[in-house]
Design an enzyme around this catalytic site. Sequence first.
Site, PDB file in Angstrom:
ATOM      1  N   ASP A 118       0.866  -1.179   0.000  1.00  0.00           N
ATOM      2  CA  ASP A 118       0.000   0.000   0.000  1.00  0.00           C
ATOM      3  C   ASP A 118       0.910   1.240   0.000  1.00  0.00           C
ATOM      4  O   ASP A 118       2.142   1.121  -0.151  1.00  0.00           O
ATOM      5  CB  ASP A 118      -0.995  -0.026   1.169  1.00  0.00           C
ATOM      6  N   CYS A 166       3.044  -3.174   4.086  1.00  0.00           N
ATOM      7  CA  CYS A 166       2.219  -2.014   4.442  1.00  0.00           C
ATOM      8  C   CYS A 166       2.924  -1.320   5.613  1.00  0.00           C
ATOM      9  O   CYS A 166       4.080  -1.629   5.894  1.00  0.00           O
ATOM     10  CB  CYS A 166       0.770  -2.406   4.736  1.00  0.00           C
ATOM     11  N   THR A 174       2.584  -1.425   8.931  1.00  0.00           N
ATOM     12  CA  THR A 174       2.962  -2.357   9.992  1.00  0.00           C
ATOM     13  C   THR A 174       3.240  -3.754   9.468  1.00  0.00           C
ATOM     14  O   THR A 174       3.853  -4.569  10.167  1.00  0.00           O
ATOM     15  CB  THR A 174       1.806  -2.501  11.001  1.00  0.00           C
ATOM     16  N   HIS A 204      10.116 -24.121   8.856  1.00  0.00           N
ATOM     17  CA  HIS A 204       9.052 -24.805   9.608  1.00  0.00           C
ATOM     18  C   HIS A 204       7.673 -24.675   8.968  1.00  0.00           C
ATOM     19  O   HIS A 204       6.877 -25.604   9.045  1.00  0.00           O
ATOM     20  CB  HIS A 204       8.957 -24.243  11.034  1.00  0.00           C
ATOM     21  N   HIS A 222       6.872 -31.095  10.272  1.00  0.00           N
ATOM     22  CA  HIS A 222       6.443 -29.787   9.754  1.00  0.00           C
ATOM     23  C   HIS A 222       5.417 -29.963   8.637  1.00  0.00           C
ATOM     24  O   HIS A 222       4.463 -29.179   8.541  1.00  0.00           O
ATOM     25  CB  HIS A 222       7.654 -28.989   9.279  1.00  0.00           C
TER      26      HIS A 222
HETATM   27  C1  RB5 Z   1      -2.014   2.770   6.456  1.00  0.00           C
HETATM   28  O1  RB5 Z   1      -2.014   3.985   7.124  1.00  0.00           O
HETATM   29  C2  RB5 Z   1      -1.806   1.632   7.436  1.00  0.00           C
HETATM   30  O2  RB5 Z   1      -2.954   1.434   8.164  1.00  0.00           O
HETATM   31  C3  RB5 Z   1      -1.411   0.376   6.707  1.00  0.00           C
HETATM   32  O3  RB5 Z   1      -0.252   0.613   5.948  1.00  0.00           O
HETATM   33  C4  RB5 Z   1      -1.099  -0.832   7.554  1.00  0.00           C
HETATM   34  O4  RB5 Z   1      -0.199  -0.519   8.568  1.00  0.00           O
HETATM   35  C5  RB5 Z   1      -2.244  -1.581   8.039  1.00  0.00           C
HETATM   36  O5  RB5 Z   1      -2.136  -2.635   8.694  1.00  0.00           O
END
Ligand code: RB5
Length: 142
Positions: free
Chosen positions: A7, A64, A66, A97, A133
């Site tokens: 994203d 993304c 996080t 694994h 596994h």
């Molecule tokens: C975008 O602001 C953020 O929410 C996205 O990149 C991600 O971290 C979502 O899990």
Amino acid sequence: MIAIGSDHGGYALKQAIMKHLESKGDKYTDFGTYSEASCDYPDYGRAVAKAVAAGEYQFGIIICGTGIGISITANKVPGIRAALCGDCFSAEATRLHNDANVLALGARVVGEGLACKIVDTFLDTPFSNDERHIRRISKIEP
Ligand code: RB5
């Protein structure tokens, strides 16, 4: 062949990882997003996951902010084992694994240098093929 997608939050790190893959001669397809304009991570996580599940790509890399939202999305696609990794130990272990086929990264969590090392570890580590596994992986999907 690698499918890669992000994203807007993962866009800059994706550019760095694509450059890194190019420097090693690794082939990839970029499933977007193609700018830093705000967008929805499920669109890109799902596109990469579906391409990997269809057998068109050996591995996926999804990014993304996080790494959490996009990995949750990818793991909803049957046949996908997406692993969110913030260190090389996890990247190695999830290949050995879990036979993970998609690597998820958080661009707001790991820096460029570490992310590239995680990518290398993930791509270079084969599945162990250990009976235990294989058995455990077979119990993951309903
Ligand atoms: C975008 O602001 C953020 O929410 C996205 O990149 C991600 O971290 C979502 O899990």
